[in-house]
Scaffold this active site. Sequence first.
Site, PDB file in Angstrom:
ATOM      1  N   ASP A 263       0.847  -1.190   0.000  1.00 13.46           N
ATOM      2  CA  ASP A 263       0.000   0.000   0.000  1.00 13.46           C
ATOM      3  C   ASP A 263       0.885   1.243   0.000  1.00 13.46           C
ATOM      4  OD1 ASP A 263      -2.918   0.863   0.340  1.00 13.46           O
ATOM      5  OD2 ASP A 263      -1.920   2.036   1.889  1.00 13.46           O
TER       6      ASP A 263
ATOM      7  N   ASN B  95      -2.507  12.688  -3.553  1.00 13.43           N
ATOM      8  CA  ASN B  95      -3.441  13.139  -4.582  1.00 13.43           C
ATOM      9  C   ASN B  95      -3.989  14.526  -4.264  1.00 13.43           C
ATOM     10  OD1 ASN B  95      -3.482  11.026  -6.508  1.00 13.43           O
ATOM     11  ND2 ASN B  95      -4.758   9.772  -5.168  1.00 13.43           N
TER      12      ASN B  95
ATOM     13  N   HIS C 158      -4.605  14.304  -9.101  1.00  7.59           N
ATOM     14  CA  HIS C 158      -4.753  12.905  -9.505  1.00  7.59           C
ATOM     15  C   HIS C 158      -3.867  12.505 -10.691  1.00  7.59           C
ATOM     16  CE1 HIS C 158      -7.881  11.567  -6.746  1.00  7.59           C
ATOM     17  NE2 HIS C 158      -8.352  12.807  -6.805  1.00  7.59           N
TER      18      HIS C 158
ATOM     19  N   ASP D 282      -1.527   9.286 -10.495  1.00  9.74           N
ATOM     20  CA  ASP D 282      -1.467   8.180 -11.463  1.00  9.74           C
ATOM     21  C   ASP D 282      -0.036   7.897 -11.876  1.00  9.74           C
ATOM     22  OD1 ASP D 282      -4.196   7.943 -11.359  1.00  9.74           O
ATOM     23  OD2 ASP D 282      -4.573   8.959 -13.269  1.00  9.74           O
TER      24      ASP D 282
ATOM     25  N   GLU E  74      -4.642   2.128  -4.607  1.00 15.35           N
ATOM     26  CA  GLU E  74      -3.183   2.195  -4.578  1.00 15.35           C
ATOM     27  C   GLU E  74      -2.576   0.934  -3.979  1.00 15.35           C
ATOM     28  OE1 GLU E  74      -4.541   4.124  -0.665  1.00 15.35           O
ATOM     29  OE2 GLU E  74      -5.272   3.835  -2.717  1.00 15.35           O
TER      30      GLU E  74
END
Length: 308
Positions: free
Chosen positions: A174, A182, A187, A191, A218
């Site tokens: 994680d 983010n 975002h 990504d 994630e």
Amino acid sequence: MNVVEFQKVLVADDDAVNREVLGDLLKPEYTVLLARNGAQTLERAARHLPDLILLDVLMPDMDGHEVLRRLRDDPQTEHISVIFISGLNRPEDEANGLKMGASDYIIKPFNPTVVMARVALHLQVLRQRRMLERLANIDGLTELANRRRFDEMYALEWQRARRSGRPLSLALLDIDAFKQYNDRYGHPAGDRALRSVARVAGAAMRRPADLAARYGGEELVLLMPETEAADARRVIAQLVDTVAGLAIAHEASNVAPVLTVSVGGATLHGDSGEQQSELFEAADAELYRAKQAGRNRIAWRERVTLQT
């Protein structure tokens, strides 16, 4: 330099002249395997897993119909495409062959141009089908295996470990404080960061049976068959260090000034058990423990023994 991997075609015919003619015809375009009878066809099909078999119907000892039936009864060879090549030229002969599961039927004496066209068509369809299957198993963002592919492989490897008693290691990864990342950077940047971590995870899975997949959000999952806990931990420790070494700035993190990951893992031992969820649940519990201990670290349960 790119190495071209030719598709494999197995030519099965008891007539040496036919084998030679078909082999010479196909060799410029494909890897050609030859078999002179039914038993040899089955053996070479199981060993080499050709993409296509050109199968003579009228062979001594075991005819093409019986060979096809045995190919279809074996899970290892049941999906191999078969084209019958036969001197039986009645419509009912062709219909019978197609009903049995042949992909096509070519009548002897064959025309080389027709043979090449039919072979090319069937192998093109096979390539396209495999491409679609591959795309269906890939996560579009990270280009790792997706959840569906992981579920399939985990079920297979868990069953294999259960039968053999060999270890099976699984890790859940994680990204630390990813929501804050983010929120801070947007975002699109999130990504890009996720893709960077995914590349590191994919590169860490070096053996053919190892698998890195996106499990959701994630969170990534790493499957390492026949891997003891100590070996799995070494792989994961290098992965964690490599992610930190990317030096992706994360000023909103309360863990480190750069992007980091937490990993929980577990290793299965035992040849009995009822629920494949036990190993996954153990890894998930270890991930929670790694987060509770401050993140940017690994927690591992070194021995999960299934109970009967």
